[in-house]
Design an enzyme around this catalytic site. Structure first.
Site, PDB file in Angstrom:
ATOM      1  N   GLY A  45     -60.860 -56.950  -6.290  1.00 29.92           N
ATOM      2  CA  GLY A  45     -60.289 -58.245  -5.910  1.00 29.92           C
ATOM      3  C   GLY A  45     -58.886 -58.111  -5.336  1.00 29.92           C
ATOM      4  O   GLY A  45     -58.592 -58.650  -4.267  1.00 29.92           O
ATOM      5  N   SER A 284     -61.790 -41.177 -22.989  1.00 25.87           N
ATOM      6  CA  SER A 284     -62.149 -40.760 -21.632  1.00 25.87           C
ATOM      7  C   SER A 284     -63.163 -39.621 -21.620  1.00 25.87           C
ATOM      8  O   SER A 284     -63.114 -38.694 -22.412  1.00 25.87           O
ATOM      9  CB  SER A 284     -60.914 -40.317 -20.879  1.00 25.87           C
ATOM     10  OG  SER A 284     -61.309 -39.678 -19.693  1.00 25.87           O
ATOM     11  N   ARG A 331     -73.558 -39.397 -18.094  1.00 22.95           N
ATOM     12  CA  ARG A 331     -73.346 -40.288 -19.227  1.00 22.95           C
ATOM     13  C   ARG A 331     -74.630 -40.742 -19.904  1.00 22.95           C
ATOM     14  O   ARG A 331     -74.710 -40.763 -21.128  1.00 22.95           O
ATOM     15  CB  ARG A 331     -72.588 -41.524 -18.744  1.00 22.95           C
ATOM     16  CG  ARG A 331     -71.179 -41.165 -18.386  1.00 22.95           C
ATOM     17  CD  ARG A 331     -70.448 -42.347 -17.845  1.00 22.95           C
ATOM     18  NE  ARG A 331     -69.047 -41.961 -17.640  1.00 22.95           N
ATOM     19  CZ  ARG A 331     -68.133 -42.741 -17.097  1.00 22.95           C
ATOM     20  NH1 ARG A 331     -68.469 -43.960 -16.699  1.00 22.95           N
ATOM     21  NH2 ARG A 331     -66.905 -42.330 -16.958  1.00 22.95           N
TER      22      ARG A 331
END
Lengths: 650, 248, 247
Positions: A45, A284, A331
């Site tokens: 955005g 992380s 992942r």
């Protein structure tokens, strides 16, 4: 509803070049005549709002946070991928493209992904020019690290705060435009409906969260960059305020929702400590560069302290199952592997819902100081939350909902099925297929905002008759009445249960039945239960206060109301997709010892088994009305360059 | 809504004086620079005064030297008065801004980690200012009613007819109340300096990672030495270490 | 835990505000501070009362939204920790805890513990950027930057803009925030061309917003959840001085 992906013709590598030439332009003097509404101020955005304002468009930008700088992109830790090949380790645009397609389990749109890889380098250039302090080598050049799903080092990072630094870069560009008067910024403002005029998105209805005022804003186009829907699960690594409201209300107005069942479960999060938990905290993925994941081989050892379990009694299951990728397996695979060992009863910590991420070897090899320099802030965070030091004992981690690959359907120009409504970043579905690789979300958000939308929105403006309605148009009356209706109904319900209790319940329901492992049985169960819960919500929710000032309970209620419907769409999609791919794992569809791929050692038993013959399509769902079934539209995925194959990270 | 501000017009329209006198940073520069000048004076003044520990002729000769160069002394006095005026003006003006910046106080108003010296700068500064007025009346203008002795200091003369500063100081500090006032005042002055000197370097941007901590420590050590130096004079007089030669 | 909470309640900017006392049940040590407030709010809603409004979002210490003064200390006083990461195990079982909003003229209270920090945004809009449009940037490795400089810029850039520095300062000064923002850009070669203009404009906006001046008490540095150093204030003082001397 007709879905046309508008993919340019020609060879894959030249599609974007060719398309850029084919796109129509708006001349500089005319740009100031167009108003663009941007909802959301995260990476996508902010970068879009800033870039469009730089080009000369008049931009209004909205965010629910008190400042555009606080959007949840800020929380991304690890890094951003780019095919710079600064390390001379064999990277290229094509390799980044291929890794992303393969990482997405061959469910992403080829042309979009290739474009993403092409512009990835420019993103780094742009960010450095803005003053983003990426990590550097002593020689003054940029440093890289490696990330899951890749065998090259192509990830740029700024300590453990890459998302923060990239967002601050985009925010600084946005701030410059606000200062110059080209962007009007509306913080603490929530979008509650899209206004359609003659079939085009031409405005939005917002609620000022500080004053409660409901306002109308008209524009020539609407851009939504409102992030993902991970909070439908109640517990996720998303910010507490992240929500599906903007995208879902656009969906209800006619924008197709694509692949909602593709949700990413991140393997390295801090495990849940109790019922009071309000959110989950990510550690992380970069930790997997130096940390080794293991659980005890024997159930009996689970209660022991980690140091009491001898080396030979530890199962480094990722290294065992995926020797070439090891702890850096993608992942979805790492998460499922963790779930598997916990299901076997070999999990550690409270409730057996955790696995170890052990740094002992790395500390021995590199020294504690080096580990502190690399991950110090993450270790500190871990200690603050759990009260344990990861320098002294292994971290406990468990998978948690982290990112949603699904989102509003968009074409190659990032325009949704609702003309004039563009969707960027995590809010759209386009680039990650069924699973996103680490350090690719930041890349996609910025690619969409800086380098795609400025071209494609001009084409839309130049192709359509210019028509920015006045906010007195009857469509605005209707949309505003709709929003007021929702607000009033919530305030009047006067029931017994808090919004949070409903959210917790629907979240738990979705997590248990449509989480890391899904089955026909569990999904059917959820689909039966969700409408009941939704009905109870509208009957029995308790929202105190009024709509005329700041009312956080009311804001929350509106969001949970949308989850109540969205949860059903999520499960509907998951039930329909009778295959396993990426973040969507159907227990009925996994490799067994009878499959040739397992017999010849290409993949393992229990891995996700796709069905390309039947499901190589994007599932775009059309809303047909309250309490009605969604209508499915299929966009077939045609691969011109890549051959769909079984993913193997062995 | 964050509205538009006239960005371009901002940069111009302010010349260096208005930057200095209007902006918060500019006023801090003035405060810091005037403060450092006063600090230099405090050291010089101390070195002069410490001559009291030598033979009476030494400090009297020094006093006579100053009298003989009255143009220079007045130059310095005007400079010092200017510094005091600027220091006080900036202190009051910034304090007013600072007070206005927090209209509602916290339930517990002690700010975290702030040293006592740093929190009491205005108070210690004002007390020291009134002390300076007293000190000027006492030893410079030599007004009789403030010295607590039935004697005007103007009448003290050396053998060769010059003003006997040595005797004046000794007689002045033989009054325990006066001596106590001096000790307390220099104590406050040094509290003020212990924070102020380091902070002045900070405000003027004359610190960095390497020598910032050195400056901070040095400013505390020097302040303490200044206290010891100044306080030693009335204490030495009171205890009789200095001033035997002056008749009681 | 058997806590007593004294919480600031204020309907809006015009309301003078007051403390309200709560004795929440079911608080356990593993909860974060905000989860404890969630529990209080659930109780309030169930009793038909308005919950306590407080700002929060990421709950992992990076967005800078949470803004509570806990027992007189912004974010509660645990080193390098935001209120959302503060856990109840840091408190005693029978503690009385006072919770207030950031208090500063430049941060007017919106409701209860929520304040308006848009002053920070307006300061950034005056110069907290490099004036570079999208596209046309040279290759990222064209401009080598020494690791030391880059690391120092990163130290400053870590600021999360929470405003704890303002809340802690006895003068409600925003110097730590502004200096971190100015230093991040002014240290890097990309930010040098606009360095003078940036510092002048940002300081001017800071003054106009009604923040106090720095009296070097060090409170800001002590409570900063990202441990931003006072050295950046020195640097900004130097940059500003040089800028106004150049005219």
């Amino acid at each position: 509803m007709k879905l046309d992906a508008n993919i340019p013709s020609g060879p894959l590598a030249q599609k974007w070049e060719k398309h850029k030439f084919d796109l129509k332009l708006v001349n500089p003097a005319n740009k100031r005549k167009f108003k663009v509404i941007v909802v959301g101020s995260g990476l996508a955005g902010s970068s879009a709002a800033a870039t469009l304002a730089e080009l000369g468009y008049n931009v209004k930008c909205f965010c629910y946070q008190d400042s555009p700088r606080r959007a949840h992109s800020i929380a991304a830790q690890g890094g951003i991928n780019a095919a710079k090949n600064y390390q001379n380790d064999g990277d290229s645009v094509h390799r980044l493209f291929y890794d992303t397609i393969k990482g997405g389990d061959f469910r992403a749109r080829e042309a979009n992904v290739h474009r993403l890889a092409e512009v990835s380098g420019s993103i780094i250039d742009q960010c450095v020019a803005q003053g983003v302090p990426f990590a550097r080598e002593y020689g003054g050049l940029l440093d890289n690290r490696s990330f899951g799903g890749a065998q090259v080092s192509r990830t740029f990072y700024a300590r453990g705060q890459t998302g923060q630094q990239l967002l601050l870069g985009a925010y600084s560009a946005l701030s410059r435009q606000i200062g110059l008067g080209k962007v009007e910024m509306y913080p603490r403002t929530e979008m509650l409906d899209v206004v359609m005029v003659k079939g085009h998105a031409k405005g939005i209805i917002t609620r000022n969260m500080q004053t409660g005022k409901i306002e109308r804003h008209a524009g020539d186009a609407v851009i939504m960059a409102t992030g993902g829907y991970g909070n439908v699960f109640y517990l996720s690594t998303n910010a507490v305020g992240c929500n599906v409201t903007a995208t879902f209300r656009a969906h209800k107005r006619g924008a197709a929702f694509a692949n909602p069942c593709y949700t990413q479960i991140h393997p390295t999060c801090i495990p849940v400590s109790g019922d009071h938990q309000s959110k989950l905290t990510l550690m992380s993925e970069s930790l997997r560069n130096d940390g080794r994941v293991w659980v005890p081989k024997n159930k009996a050892d689970c209660g022991k302290a980690a140091h009491q379990i001898s080396e030979s009694d530890r199962d480094y299951y990722l290294e065992r199952k995926y020797p070439s990728f090891g702890n850096l397996a993608p992942r979805d695979i790492a998460s499922r592997a963790a779930k598997e060992v916990c299901d076997e009863g070999r999990g550690v910590g409270p409730g057996g819902l955790g696995v170890y991420l052990d740094f002992a070897d790395a500390i021995q090899r590199l020294g504690e100081d080096m580990i502190r320099e690399r991950y110090g802030n993450l270790f500190d965070m871990y200690e603050r939350i759990t009260g344990e030091s990861a320098y002294k004992q292994p971290m406990r981690i468990f998978p948690a909902v982290h990112y949603t690959m699904g989102g509003l359907w968009v074409d190659y120009n990032l325009m949704s099925s609702m003309p004039g409504l563009f969707v960027l970043g995590e809010a759209n579905f386009s680039d990650h297929g069924a699973n996103r690789l680490g350090a690719s979300a930041l890349m996609q958000g910025l690619a969409d905002g800086y380098f795609v939308i400025p071209y494609t929105i001009a084409h839309y403006f130049a192709s359509e008759e210019k028509n920015c309605p006045s906010t007195d148009h009857p469509a605005f009356d209707e949309a505003e009445a709709n929003v007021r209706g929702i607000v009033e109904t919530l305030l009047k319900a006067n029931g017994k249960r808090t919004v949070r209790s409903f959210h917790r319940e629907v979240g738990k329901l979705v997590w248990e039945n449509c989480g890391m492992a899904r089955s026909k049985k569990s999904l059917s169960e959820a689909l039966k239960r969700i409408p009941e819960l939704r009905a109870e919500f509208w009957e029995n929710v308790n929202v105190p206060g009024s709509g005329d000032d700041m009312n956080q309970a009311l804001e929350y209620a509106g969001r949970v109301a949308d989850y109540m419907e969205f949860a059903e769409l999520l499960c509907t999609d998951a039930l329909k997709r009778e295959e396993s791919c990426g973040g969507h794992f159907r227990v009925e569809h996994q490799f067994t010892d009878k499959d040739p791929e397992v017999k010849n050692g290409y993949t393992n038993e229990g891995e996700a088994k796709r069905n390309d013959d039947k499901f190589a399509y994007v599932a775009a769902w059309e809303y047909t009305g309250p309490n009605k079934k969604w209508k499915l539209h299929k966009e077939p995925l045609k691969y011109e360059e890549v051959k769909m194959s079984t993913r193997s990270y062995k | 809504m964050i509205s538009r501000h006239d960005f371009e017009a901002d940069a111009s329209g302010m010349n260096i004086l208005s930057y200095l006198f209007k902006s918060s940073l500019g006023r801090k520069y003035i405060m810091a620079a005037s403060g450092l000048a006063l600090f230099a004076f405090v050291i010089g003044h101390l070195l002069g005064n410490l001559q009291i520990f030598l033979a009476p002729e030494v400090i009297n000769r020094y006093a006579q030297f100053l009298k003989d160069n009255i143009e220079l002394v007045w130059g310095a006095r005007i400079g010092l008065l200017g510094c005091i005026a600027l220091h006080i003006w900036t202190a009051i003006s910034l304090s007013a801004d600072n007070k206005a910046a927090r209209p509602v106080a916290y339930a517990d108003a002690t700010p975290p980690a702030a040293s006592m010296a740093s929190r009491t700068m205005l108070m210690s500064g004002l007390i020291v200012f009134f002390f300076i007025l007293y000190h000027l009346l006492h030893f410079t203008v030599q007004v009789e009613w403030v010295n607590g002795v039935e004697k005007t200091f103007h009448s003290l003369k050396t053998a060769d007819g010059h003003h006997d500063v040595y005797s004046m100081v000794v007689i002045g500090f033989r009054q325990p109340l006066v001596a106590l006032c001096y000790v307390i005042a220099v104590g406050l002055l040094c509290l003020h300096l212990s924070h102020g000197v380091g902070a002045s370097f900070q405000s003027l941007g004359l610190k960095n990672k390497a020598w910032g901590p050195v400056i901070d420590t040095a400013s505390k050590v020097v302040s303490f030495l200044i206290f010891v130096g100044y306080a030693s004079i009335p204490l030495a007089v009171l205890t009789g270490i200095v001033g035997d030669s002056v008749a009681r | 835990m058997n806590l007593t909470l004294k919480v600031w309640r204020q309907k809006g900017a015009a309301d003078p505000g007051h403390f309200e006392t709560f004795q929440p049940k079911g608080i356990v040590e593993d909860m974060s501070f905000l989860e404890m407030l969630d529990v209080v709010n659930e109780e309030l809603i169930e009793a038909g009362k308005e919950p306590i409004a407080f700002d929060h979002d990421c709950r992992e210490g990076i967005c800078g939204t949470c803004s509570l003064v806990i027992n007189g200390k912004p974010h509660g006083g645990q080193k390098a920790t935001t209120a959302c990461q503060l856990h109840m195990r840091k408190f005693g079982k029978w503690d009385t805890i006072t919770i207030e909003p950031w208090r500063a003229k430049a941060f007017p209270v919106v409701k209860d513990l929520v304040v308006d920090r848009s002053a920070f945004d307006r300061i950034i809009q005056k110069g907290g950027f490099v004036s570079v449009g999208t596209g046309g940037a040279p290759d990222a490795n064209c401009l080598p930057i020494s690791k030391e400089v880059s690391d120092e810029a990163m130290d400053a850039a870590q600021c999360i803009g929470c405003g704890a520095c303002v809340a802690a300062c006895k003068n409600a000064s925003a110097m730590l925030f502004v200096s971190a923002k100015v230093s991040h850009m002014n240290l890097l070669p990309q930010g040098k061309p606009e360095a003078d203009r940036r510092v002048k404009n940002m300081v001017r906006q800071m003054d106009e917003e009604g923040f106090g001046a720095c009296t070097v008490t060090g409170s800001c540095e002590a409570v900063c959840p990202k441990e931003i150093s006072l050295n950046f204030i020195t640097k900004m003082n130097r940059d500003y001085g040089c800028a106004i001397l150049k005219g």
